[in-house]
Design a protein around this motif. Structure first.
Motif, PDB file in Angstrom:
ATOM      1  N   UNK A 149       0.836  -1.200   0.000  1.00  0.00           N
ATOM      2  CA  UNK A 149       0.000   0.000   0.000  1.00  0.00           C
ATOM      3  C   UNK A 149       0.871   1.251   0.000  1.00  0.00           C
ATOM      4  N   UNK A 150       1.880   1.263   0.885  1.00  0.00           N
ATOM      5  CA  UNK A 150       2.760   2.434   0.977  1.00  0.00           C
ATOM      6  C   UNK A 150       3.550   2.632  -0.310  1.00  0.00           C
ATOM      7  N   UNK A 151       3.976   1.576  -0.940  1.00  0.00           N
ATOM      8  CA  UNK A 151       4.675   1.698  -2.218  1.00  0.00           C
ATOM      9  C   UNK A 151       3.767   2.327  -3.269  1.00  0.00           C
ATOM     10  N   UNK A 152       2.548   1.864  -3.322  1.00  0.00           N
ATOM     11  CA  UNK A 152       1.600   2.372  -4.311  1.00  0.00           C
ATOM     12  C   UNK A 152       1.171   3.803  -4.005  1.00  0.00           C
ATOM     13  N   UNK A 153       1.134   4.174  -2.733  1.00  0.00           N
ATOM     14  CA  UNK A 153       0.698   5.516  -2.340  1.00  0.00           C
ATOM     15  C   UNK A 153       1.846   6.503  -2.296  1.00  0.00           C
ATOM     16  N   UNK A 154       3.088   6.040  -2.477  1.00  0.00           N
ATOM     17  CA  UNK A 154       4.289   6.889  -2.424  1.00  0.00           C
ATOM     18  C   UNK A 154       4.389   7.641  -1.102  1.00  0.00           C
ATOM     19  N   UNK A 155       3.943   6.979  -0.015  1.00  0.00           N
ATOM     20  CA  UNK A 155       4.012   7.633   1.292  1.00  0.00           C
ATOM     21  C   UNK A 155       5.440   7.603   1.829  1.00  0.00           C
TER      22      UNK A 155
END
Length: 138
Positions: A75-81
């Motif tokens: 999720x974090x990879x996809x959201x660029x967080x």
């Protein structure tokens, strides 16, 4: 197989239960008693199976936690967080941890194999059953 004869003393209530069980199963009273004795052998095996199931349940819970962590990283990879390099490192750590847990489970499963060796008991013939009728001996 060597057979021995034993006389056992039953209360009237126990004798009625034994006779009812024999009638329900269409077997002699001796056959019912032998089968009841055979079930005792399974008790230890069942205890071991239950213990193994608890261990496997613990591993499945750990796998669920690892899967949740991997989903969060994705999720974090996809959201660029977070930065890509940090996520890549976390993902690699989680995958390595997952591989270790899988190897541990695989080794544990190898030790869980249970062999059940129960001797087959011969059901008495109709002649033996008729000889048994009317007596409380087994």
């Amino acid at each position: 197989m060597i057979r021995t004869r034993h006389a056992i003393y039953l209360t009237q209530a126990d004798d009625r239960i034994l006779r009812r069980l024999a009638k329900e199963r269409n077997q002699s009273r001796s056959a019912v008693v032998r089968k009841l004795l055979q079930t005792y052998k399974y008790i230890e095996n069942l205890k071991e199976i239950e213990a193994n199931n608890k261990i496997i349940s613990g591993y499945l819970k750990e796998f669920t936690h690892i899967g949740t962590n991997i989903n969060q990283i994705a999720y974090h990879l996809n959201a660029n967080i977070i930065r890509h390099e940090e996520a890549k490192t976390d993902l690699e750590k989680s995958i390595i941890e997952l591989i270790k847990k899988i190897e541990e489970l695989s080794e544990k499963v190898k030790t869980l194999k249970i062999e059940i060796n129960v001797e087959h008991t011969k059901t008495p013939s109709k002649v033996e059953e008729r000889e048994d009728d009317g007596r409380a001996e087994i």
